[in-house]
Design an enzyme around this catalytic site. Sequence first.
Site, PDB file in Angstrom:
ATOM      1  N   HIS A   1       0.838  -1.211   0.000  1.00  0.00           N
ATOM      2  CA  HIS A   1       0.000   0.000   0.000  1.00  0.00           C
ATOM      3  C   HIS A   1       0.870   1.258   0.000  1.00  0.00           C
ATOM      4  CE1 HIS A   1      -3.137  -2.614   2.267  1.00  0.00           C
ATOM      5  NE2 HIS A   1      -3.583  -2.460   1.047  1.00  0.00           N
TER       6      HIS A   1
ATOM      7  N   LYS B   1     -15.789  -7.447   5.472  1.00  0.00           N
ATOM      8  CA  LYS B   1     -15.104  -8.407   6.341  1.00  0.00           C
ATOM      9  C   LYS B   1     -15.093  -7.855   7.758  1.00  0.00           C
ATOM     10  CE  LYS B   1     -11.874  -7.826   2.630  1.00  0.00           C
ATOM     11  NZ  LYS B   1     -10.619  -7.143   2.349  1.00  0.00           N
TER      12      LYS B   1
ATOM     13  N   ARG C   1      -2.316  -6.856  -8.376  1.00  0.00           N
ATOM     14  CA  ARG C   1      -1.332  -7.910  -8.087  1.00  0.00           C
ATOM     15  C   ARG C   1      -1.544  -9.081  -9.034  1.00  0.00           C
ATOM     16  NH1 ARG C   1      -3.211  -7.829  -1.981  1.00  0.00           N
ATOM     17  NH2 ARG C   1      -5.049  -7.342  -3.178  1.00  0.00           N
TER      18      ARG C   1
ATOM     19  N   SER D   1      -3.151  -7.827   3.076  1.00  0.00           N
ATOM     20  CA  SER D   1      -3.430  -7.642   4.511  1.00  0.00           C
ATOM     21  C   SER D   1      -3.875  -8.953   5.151  1.00  0.00           C
ATOM     22  CB  SER D   1      -4.513  -6.587   4.703  1.00  0.00           C
ATOM     23  OG  SER D   1      -4.092  -5.346   4.208  1.00  0.00           O
TER      24      SER D   1
HETATM   25  P1  ADP Z   1      -5.468  -6.086   0.742  1.00  0.00           P
HETATM   26  O1  ADP Z   1      -5.925  -6.673  -0.569  1.00  0.00           O
HETATM   27  O2  ADP Z   1      -3.996  -6.213   0.999  1.00  0.00           O
HETATM   28  O3  ADP Z   1      -6.334  -6.478   1.901  1.00  0.00           O
HETATM   29  P2  ADP Z   1      -6.970  -3.644   0.417  1.00  0.00           P
HETATM   30  O4  ADP Z   1      -8.200  -4.409   0.191  1.00  0.00           O
HETATM   31  O5  ADP Z   1      -6.938  -2.687   1.529  1.00  0.00           O
HETATM   32  O6  ADP Z   1      -5.673  -4.538   0.617  1.00  0.00           O
HETATM   33  O7  ADP Z   1      -6.536  -2.981  -0.946  1.00  0.00           O
HETATM   34  C1  ADP Z   1      -6.620  -1.632  -1.251  1.00  0.00           C
HETATM   35  C2  ADP Z   1      -5.966  -1.388  -2.581  1.00  0.00           C
HETATM   36  O8  ADP Z   1      -4.567  -1.653  -2.473  1.00  0.00           O
HETATM   37  C3  ADP Z   1      -6.461  -2.296  -3.723  1.00  0.00           C
HETATM   38  O9  ADP Z   1      -6.474  -1.550  -4.918  1.00  0.00           O
HETATM   39  C4  ADP Z   1      -5.409  -3.346  -3.807  1.00  0.00           C
HETATM   40  O10 ADP Z   1      -5.317  -3.892  -5.098  1.00  0.00           O
HETATM   41  C5  ADP Z   1      -4.165  -2.539  -3.477  1.00  0.00           C
HETATM   42  N1  ADP Z   1      -3.111  -3.407  -2.981  1.00  0.00           N
HETATM   43  C6  ADP Z   1      -3.214  -4.346  -2.038  1.00  0.00           C
HETATM   44  N2  ADP Z   1      -2.054  -4.987  -1.864  1.00  0.00           N
HETATM   45  C7  ADP Z   1      -1.174  -4.446  -2.749  1.00  0.00           C
HETATM   46  C8  ADP Z   1       0.204  -4.695  -3.064  1.00  0.00           C
HETATM   47  N3  ADP Z   1       0.866  -5.666  -2.478  1.00  0.00           N
HETATM   48  N4  ADP Z   1       0.781  -3.918  -4.010  1.00  0.00           N
HETATM   49  C9  ADP Z   1       0.062  -2.954  -4.626  1.00  0.00           C
HETATM   50  N5  ADP Z   1      -1.237  -2.691  -4.384  1.00  0.00           N
HETATM   51  C10 ADP Z   1      -1.849  -3.414  -3.454  1.00  0.00           C
END
Ligand code: ADP
Length: 164
Positions: A18, A42, A94, A132
Amino acid sequence: MTRTGLYPGAFDPIHNGHVDLIRRALRLVDRLVIGVAVNSGKEPMFTLEERVEILGEETAGLAADGAIVVLPYEGLTLGAARKVGATIILRGLRAVADFDFEFQMTAMNQQLDREIETVFLMADPRHQALASRLVKEIAQLGGNVSPFVPASVNRRLLEKVGRG
Ligand code: ADP
């Protein structure tokens, strides 16, 4: 003209993938609103207040004052984008895991509002597998997540799982 982007997510909790995305997004927009989803579907490990606080701490040094805004939001992401005056929604992508969901979501959003573009930034190869959900799972099972999250998040995670 000030270009505003919205980067929405659950951020439960924020990890290095992030942070990398936020740094890169700042090169594309003048003002980045990080939208913290209130109902992410969730049961979160970190409360909304905690997620907002952590994001504020971790992004404080990344841009000039006011260039990053952390904002909780409820309901449609498009609605949040309109409300904050964002013309683009930024998302991370990803490998193949995110593609299907993002493709469908963006296609629907395009039907709903043609003025707002979704822009995808490919996850950095170092962070491709980072999510996450996995960070929380590893921490709960006693693993070391310090390579994947900022130091303060690591401390908070250890406290949450009773190892702090
Ligand atoms: P996660 O999927 O890790 O639980 P979120 O749902 O909070 O994270 O994702 C928020 C945004 O951050 C989404 O657009 C997701 O694709 C992006 N994101 C999550 N993990 C990564 C990563 N490792 N690299 C780049 N972007 C990411």
